[in-house]
Design a protein around this motif. Structure first.
Motif, PDB file in Angstrom:
ATOM      1  N   MET A   1       0.848  -1.197   0.000  1.00 32.93           N
ATOM      2  CA  MET A   1       0.000   0.000   0.000  1.00 32.93           C
ATOM      3  C   MET A   1       0.885   1.250   0.000  1.00 32.93           C
ATOM      4  SD  MET A   1      -3.128  -0.998   2.566  1.00 32.93           S
ATOM      5  CE  MET A   1      -2.048  -1.608   3.859  1.00 32.93           C
ATOM      6  N   PRO A   2       0.518   2.274  -0.778  1.00 27.36           N
ATOM      7  CA  PRO A   2       1.341   3.488  -0.832  1.00 27.36           C
ATOM      8  C   PRO A   2       1.380   4.198   0.523  1.00 27.36           C
ATOM      9  CG  PRO A   2      -0.232   3.414  -2.651  1.00 27.36           C
ATOM     10  CD  PRO A   2      -0.621   2.329  -1.705  1.00 27.36           C
ATOM     11  N   LYS A   3       2.559   4.681   0.881  1.00 25.00           N
ATOM     12  CA  LYS A   3       2.736   5.397   2.144  1.00 25.00           C
ATOM     13  C   LYS A   3       2.984   6.870   1.861  1.00 25.00           C
ATOM     14  CE  LYS A   3       5.528   5.477   6.375  1.00 25.00           C
ATOM     15  NZ  LYS A   3       6.651   4.837   7.091  1.00 25.00           N
ATOM     16  N   ILE A   4       2.134   7.710   2.427  1.00 26.72           N
ATOM     17  CA  ILE A   4       2.241   9.157   2.249  1.00 26.72           C
ATOM     18  C   ILE A   4       2.633   9.784   3.571  1.00 26.72           C
ATOM     19  CG2 ILE A   4       1.079  11.252   1.474  1.00 26.72           C
ATOM     20  CD1 ILE A   4       1.262   8.960  -0.620  1.00 26.72           C
ATOM     21  N   ILE A   5       3.722  10.527   3.602  1.00 22.82           N
ATOM     22  CA  ILE A   5       4.110  11.293   4.782  1.00 22.82           C
ATOM     23  C   ILE A   5       3.434  12.654   4.700  1.00 22.82           C
ATOM     24  CG2 ILE A   5       6.007  12.362   6.047  1.00 22.82           C
ATOM     25  CD1 ILE A   5       5.938   9.316   6.209  1.00 22.82           C
ATOM     26  N   THR A   6       2.689  13.018   5.738  1.00 21.83           N
ATOM     27  CA  THR A   6       2.055  14.335   5.775  1.00 21.83           C
ATOM     28  C   THR A   6       2.808  15.231   6.751  1.00 21.83           C
ATOM     29  OG1 THR A   6       0.454  13.767   7.511  1.00 21.83           O
ATOM     30  CG2 THR A   6      -0.178  13.309   5.232  1.00 21.83           C
ATOM     31  N   LEU A   7       3.051  16.462   6.324  1.00 21.38           N
ATOM     32  CA  LEU A   7       3.760  17.461   7.123  1.00 21.38           C
ATOM     33  C   LEU A   7       2.876  18.701   7.204  1.00 21.38           C
ATOM     34  CD1 LEU A   7       7.257  17.099   5.385  1.00 21.38           C
ATOM     35  CD2 LEU A   7       6.456  15.900   7.435  1.00 21.38           C
ATOM     36  N   PRO A   8       1.934  18.751   8.145  1.00 20.36           N
ATOM     37  CA  PRO A   8       0.976  19.873   8.190  1.00 20.36           C
ATOM     38  C   PRO A   8       1.638  21.227   8.396  1.00 20.36           C
ATOM     39  CG  PRO A   8       0.165  18.020   9.467  1.00 20.36           C
ATOM     40  CD  PRO A   8       1.593  17.693   9.104  1.00 20.36           C
ATOM     41  N   ASP A  60      11.104   5.636   3.469  1.00 23.79           N
ATOM     42  CA  ASP A  60      10.259   4.641   2.817  1.00 23.79           C
ATOM     43  C   ASP A  60       8.921   5.233   2.355  1.00 23.79           C
ATOM     44  OD1 ASP A  60       9.227   5.053   5.331  1.00 23.79           O
ATOM     45  OD2 ASP A  60       8.858   2.943   5.773  1.00 23.79           O
ATOM     46  N   ALA A  61       8.902   6.546   2.119  1.00 24.53           N
ATOM     47  CA  ALA A  61       7.687   7.215   1.657  1.00 24.53           C
ATOM     48  C   ALA A  61       7.553   7.108   0.144  1.00 24.53           C
ATOM     49  CB  ALA A  61       7.699   8.677   2.071  1.00 24.53           C
ATOM     50  N   ASP A  62       6.320   7.025  -0.325  1.00 24.71           N
ATOM     51  CA  ASP A  62       6.044   7.077  -1.760  1.00 24.71           C
ATOM     52  C   ASP A  62       5.811   8.507  -2.230  1.00 24.71           C
ATOM     53  OD1 ASP A  62       5.835   4.163  -2.680  1.00 24.71           O
ATOM     54  OD2 ASP A  62       4.581   4.185  -0.897  1.00 24.71           O
ATOM     55  N   GLY A 302       2.852  11.374  -8.144  1.00 27.07           N
ATOM     56  CA  GLY A 302       3.498  10.594  -7.102  1.00 27.07           C
ATOM     57  C   GLY A 302       3.117   9.128  -7.099  1.00 27.07           C
ATOM     58  N   LEU A 303       1.844   8.848  -7.412  1.00 27.66           N
ATOM     59  CA  LEU A 303       1.354   7.473  -7.363  1.00 27.66           C
ATOM     60  C   LEU A 303       0.980   6.921  -8.727  1.00 27.66           C
ATOM     61  CD1 LEU A 303      -0.893   7.526  -4.154  1.00 27.66           C
ATOM     62  CD2 LEU A 303       1.566   7.093  -4.364  1.00 27.66           C
ATOM     63  N   GLY A 304       1.044   7.751  -9.771  1.00 32.62           N
ATOM     64  CA  GLY A 304       0.715   7.277 -11.109  1.00 32.62           C
ATOM     65  C   GLY A 304      -0.740   6.913 -11.274  1.00 32.62           C
ATOM     66  N   ARG A 305      -1.644   7.721 -10.706  1.00 30.91           N
ATOM     67  CA  ARG A 305      -3.080   7.458 -10.783  1.00 30.91           C
ATOM     68  C   ARG A 305      -3.799   8.655 -11.418  1.00 30.91           C
ATOM     69  NH1 ARG A 305      -4.532   4.499  -4.983  1.00 30.91           N
ATOM     70  NH2 ARG A 305      -2.812   2.969  -5.039  1.00 30.91           N
ATOM     71  N   PRO A 306      -3.665   8.821 -12.730  1.00 31.44           N
ATOM     72  CA  PRO A 306      -4.258   9.987 -13.382  1.00 31.44           C
ATOM     73  C   PRO A 306      -5.780  10.030 -13.313  1.00 31.44           C
ATOM     74  CG  PRO A 306      -3.434   8.423 -15.006  1.00 31.44           C
ATOM     75  CD  PRO A 306      -2.926   7.961 -13.680  1.00 31.44           C
ATOM     76  N   ASP A 307      -6.435   8.879 -13.334  1.00 26.01           N
ATOM     77  CA  ASP A 307      -7.901   8.875 -13.265  1.00 26.01           C
ATOM     78  C   ASP A 307      -8.382   9.434 -11.929  1.00 26.01           C
ATOM     79  OD1 ASP A 307      -8.034   7.790 -15.781  1.00 26.01           O
ATOM     80  OD2 ASP A 307      -8.274   5.731 -15.089  1.00 26.01           O
ATOM     81  N   ALA A 308      -7.740   9.023 -10.844  1.00 17.42           N
ATOM     82  CA  ALA A 308      -8.097   9.540  -9.529  1.00 17.42           C
ATOM     83  C   ALA A 308      -7.799  11.036  -9.444  1.00 17.42           C
ATOM     84  CB  ALA A 308      -7.344   8.784  -8.444  1.00 17.42           C
ATOM     85  N   ALA A 309      -6.677  11.454 -10.040  1.00 13.10           N
ATOM     86  CA  ALA A 309      -6.339  12.884 -10.054  1.00 13.10           C
ATOM     87  C   ALA A 309      -7.392  13.681 -10.799  1.00 13.10           C
ATOM     88  CB  ALA A 309      -4.973  13.084 -10.695  1.00 13.10           C
ATOM     89  N   ASN A 310      -7.869  13.156 -11.915  1.00 18.76           N
ATOM     90  CA  ASN A 310      -8.923  13.845 -12.667  1.00 18.76           C
ATOM     91  C   ASN A 310     -10.202  13.949 -11.851  1.00 18.76           C
ATOM     92  OD1 ASN A 310      -7.250  14.142 -14.889  1.00 18.76           O
ATOM     93  ND2 ASN A 310      -7.951  12.263 -15.876  1.00 18.76           N
ATOM     94  N   GLN A 311     -10.525  12.909 -11.076  1.00 18.91           N
ATOM     95  CA  GLN A 311     -11.682  12.966 -10.192  1.00 18.91           C
ATOM     96  C   GLN A 311     -11.584  14.141  -9.234  1.00 18.91           C
ATOM     97  OE1 GLN A 311     -11.882   8.870  -8.454  1.00 18.91           O
ATOM     98  NE2 GLN A 311     -14.075   9.233  -8.659  1.00 18.91           N
ATOM     99  N   VAL A 312     -10.417  14.284  -8.621  1.00 22.93           N
ATOM    100  CA  VAL A 312     -10.202  15.361  -7.660  1.00 22.93           C
ATOM    101  C   VAL A 312     -10.346  16.714  -8.336  1.00 22.93           C
ATOM    102  CG1 VAL A 312      -8.526  16.452  -6.117  1.00 22.93           C
ATOM    103  CG2 VAL A 312      -8.768  13.960  -6.137  1.00 22.93           C
TER     104      VAL A 312
END
Length: 352
Positions: A1-8, A60-62, A302-312
């Motif tokens: 599963m992709p790991k995203i580091i968040t830095l608020p 080890d972040a994606d 970052g994750l190679g998901r253009p369809d999901a990006a278009n949704q957003v």
């Protein structure tokens, strides 16, 4: 599963990052997010604006999703030695990730021309991608000094640094209209002579299908707001790119509509380009659109998901039309706008 580091980070960073994470989880429920500290708050807690535990988490972040760093002009953080200030943490983060190419889209969505301070006929159809070199130039060169009444900073670039960011611009242009404008000040700066020479040589050698134009930065500063549709992909060095992208942010109507992606050798860094806005922090008034769109760029680059990006992207555009935020003349607060984006996403299933 992709790991995203968040830095608020600081100011409104935690608020807009929370909105972006909520959208990210809706459209990509398989991602894992892990939060860490950066900026002024990190200094207060750890004595370092870019703590070692944050550095370690990146291994080890994606991808990395960043909020904002910094405080008000009179913040105690600004009285710290430069290497301990919040912004130094951001520069160190970019360097640690090897993010040398910053992509800043400037897009006026159809039907949202009224949000722009430009005349509708100038704003309509604007779709510019600014590619800013992010790890070189005057911000990073170590040849700098402030002593009494004398100070200097040095702008320095090498051919490999110029070529690698120019390749990103040419690659992007191949996916778009095939036009690149390279911005420099070659009439007075030797470093710009090198920039212009190397960008042209790379185009002639590897990207002959791309139409390349060279323009001076002062001319672009005028034309990018007077005639923005003349530009497709704009590539330039660090300082010029910083200024031009903030200037171009006026075109869509607000800095709150300006996402970014920083790409390079490691995990990509995705962040809104607006500041920490300490005057409204904690009040639920911040426009989270740019942070949410940055999550969209994370999905795409970052994750190679253009369809999901278009949704957003579609969901944000719909929310802007129906529930504009206060900085855009509407009444929606952070939560209202985020919920509007989430409702728009619910109309179609999440894309992997």
């Amino acid at each position: 599963m992709p790991k995203i580091i968040t830095l608020p980070g600081d100011g409104i960073g935690p608020e807009v990052t929370a909105a972006a994470v909520a959208v990210l989880r809706e459209v990509a429920p398989d991602v894992i997010t892990e939060e860490h500290a950066i900026g002024g708050g990190a200094f207060d807690t750890h004595g370092d604006p870019f703590p070692q535990r944050t550095r370690d988490a990146l291994q080890d972040a994606d991808a990395v999703l960043l909020g904002t760093v910094g405080g008000a002009h009179d913040s105690p953080w600004n009285r710290l030695p430069r290497h301990l200030r919040p912004e130094s943490g951001l520069l160190a983060l970019r360097k640690a990730l090897g993010c040398y190419a910053n992509l800043r889209p400037v897009r006026v969505q159809p039907g949202l021309e009224h949000l722009s301070p430009l005349k509708p006929e100038l704003a309509r159809g604007v779709d510019i991608l600014i590619v800013r070199e992010l790890l070189g130039g005057i911000y990073f060169d170590g040849d700098r000094r402030l002593e009494g009444h004398v100070a200097y900073n040095t702008m320095r670039y090498t051919t490999p640094e110029v070529e690698r960011v120019a390749k990103v611009a040419f690659w992007a242009a191949e996916q778009r209209k095939g036009r690149v404008t390279s911005v420099d000040k070659a009439n007075v700066l030797e470093v710009s002579e090198l920039w212009r020479r190397d960008v042209q040589a790379l185009r002639d050698r590897e990207y002959r299908s791309i139409h390349l134009n060279h323009e001076y930065v002062d001319s672009v500063a005028m034309l990018i707001v007077a005639n923005p549709s003349r530009y497709d992909v704009v590539v330039t060095e660090n300082l010029f790119g910083d200024i031009l992208s903030d200037l171009a942010a006026v075109i869509p109507g607000s800095l709150g509509l300006m996402p970014s992606a920083s790409l390079g050798d490691g995990p990509g860094l995705f962040e809104p380009i607006h500041g920490s806005a300490p005057d409204i922090a904690g009040q639920g008034m911040a426009n989270p659109a740019a942070a949410i769109q940055s999550a969209g760029m994370l999905l795409r680059h970052g994750l190679g998901r253009p369809d999901a990006a278009n949704q957003v992207d579609r969901a944000v555009a719909l929310a802007l039309r129906q529930h504009p935020t206060r900085d855009l003349g509407g009444q929606a607060d952070t939560q209202t706008f985020t919920q509007a984006v989430l409702r728009a996403l619910e109309t179609s299933p999440a894309v992997g």
